[in-house]
Design an enzyme around this catalytic site. Structure first.
Site, short mmCIF file in Angstrom:
data_model
loop_
_atom_site.label_atom_id
_atom_site.label_comp_id
_atom_site.label_asym_id
_atom_site.label_seq_id
_atom_site.Cartn_x
_atom_site.Cartn_y
_atom_site.Cartn_z
N TRP A 1 -10.60 -8.79 2.94
CA TRP A 1 -11.16 -8.68 1.15
C TRP A 1 -11.10 -10.31 0.95
CZ3 TRP A 1 -7.95 -4.73 1.13
CH2 TRP A 1 -8.65 -3.52 1.61
N ARG B 1 0.51 -1.00 -0.10
CA ARG B 1 -0.49 0.08 0.31
C ARG B 1 1.06 1.01 -0.61
NH1 ARG B 1 -3.43 2.24 4.79
NH2 ARG B 1 -3.95 3.89 3.98
N HIS C 1 0.83 3.87 -2.64
CA HIS C 1 0.55 4.98 -2.55
C HIS C 1 0.99 6.50 -2.82
CE1 HIS C 1 -3.71 5.06 -0.33
NE2 HIS C 1 -2.96 4.26 -0.70
N HIS D 1 -6.73 -6.00 -3.31
CA HIS D 1 -6.84 -6.79 -2.80
C HIS D 1 -7.04 -7.97 -1.79
CE1 HIS D 1 -8.99 -2.08 -2.84
NE2 HIS D 1 -7.57 -2.47 -2.43
#
Ligand code: ZEM
Length: 294
Positions: free
Chosen positions: A190, A47, A51, A174
């Site tokens: 998920w 992540r 980002h 995910h």
């Protein structure tokens, strides 16, 4: 001593072997620090790399993984980046051990390492990012808002230069990790194996029944069978929208196709906005722990 060495050998120029060493150090740390979250820092490292990269704007050439500007308050404090300090702090001892690597190259190398160590595909890598000051921080609002749907996804990822197929392939990340109420407000993983990269995210999207979760938090979906898994509104948009859905179906059927497309598109995501001095043929593929064991 360092100076004297420079005189005889010239300045230290890190090579493939040096970056592979950094990879191995990150992989070892991932294995050691297994008490975090679902047992791995891997997802939050992915992540972080995403980002950094996902702020890219192809029109102005601003944002992207060059610069590591999330070190500074304006960008580090953006709501979308909540919780990523855990990933940055995890990497601090690695930066100390290898001071020659820029934060921006390190954070992306950590994303590559995490994907490979979570049994994902190899992601070819090129160094060449340099750290920049806070004047290069991007404005808030460049990363996707999980409460929105297909129109928003196309606008945000289109700004980075990605098409429908690429948006779907990227979303397969995910399969990893989870939502944290104290970070995004959403809650839960998920998939049932959040520290292993598989095409399960796509399988669950098409094979499970999803219902609105009744709770006090933001709108999200839960699987009818176990009520332990989650999907964001943006995840559900991938099966609502016909053009997106064809790729969800394809990746649900074919893990190899997902791995190939995921590797291709993540490699491009991680290179957005970087003024490389070396060509695409200079990319390296690092050995994972699984390659070493084989
Ligand atoms: Zn995510 N993501 N993401 N993502 N993401 C979260 C967590 C993770 C969206 C989003 O709002 C959220 C991509 C695309 C998109 C990962 C990788 C990638 C969370 C939960 C949210 C809300 C944060 C929390 O609470 O900790 C949206 C709207 C996206 C648009 C499609 C792409 C692309 C990714 C990589 C290629 C990963 C690995 C996580 C899990 C982090 C963790 O700490 O477990």
């Amino acid at each position: 001593f360092a100076k004297a060495e420079e005189k005889t050998k010239g300045p230290f120029e890190p090579k493939y072997e040096d970056y592979q060493k950094v990879y191995k150090t990150i992989a070892k740390l991932l294995e050691e620090k297994d008490e975090y979250d679902d047992g791995s820092y891997g997802p939050v490292l992915v992540r972080l790399a995403w980002h950094c990269s996902g702020t890219y704007d192809k029109e102005t050439g601003t944002g992207g993984s060059n610069g590591a500007t999330m070190r500074f308050a304006p960008e580090g404090d953006h709501g979308a980046n909540a919780g990523l300090k855990a990933a940055r702090d995890f990497l601090e001892p690695v930066k100390e051990a290898y001071p020659w690597i820029s934060y921006s190259d390190l954070w992306i190398l950590a994303g590559v390492t995490a994907i490979q160590e979570m049994q994902g595909p190899h992601i070819p890598y090129r160094p060449g990012r340099s750290d920049r000051d806070l004047s290069f921080c991007t404005p808030d609002g460049r990363l996707p808002d999980a409460s929105k749907e297909q129109k928003h996804l196309r606008a945000i990822f289109g700004r980075m230069g990605f098409n429908d197929q690429e948006i779907v392939a990227l979303s397969g990340a995910h399969a990893l990790g989870r939502c944290h109420t104290d970070r995004s407000g959403f809650d839960g993983p998920w998939t049932f194996s959040p520290t292993t990269l598989t095409n399960d995210y796509f399988k669950l999207l098409v094979e499970e029944k999803w219902q609105n979760k009744k709770w006090n938090g933001p709108k999200q979906f839960e699987d009818v069978t176990t009520k332990t898994l989650m999907m964001l509104p943006t995840d559900m948009a991938l099966v609502k929208d016909k053009s997106f859905k064809q790729y969800v179906d394809k990746y649900a059927r074919d893990n190899d196709a997902f791995f190939k497309d995921f590797s291709d598109v993540v490699l491009r995501l991680f290179e957005l906005g970087v003024p490389f001095t070396q060509g695409e043929d200079a990319r390296w593929t690092f050995k994972s722990s699984f390659d070493e064991a084989a």
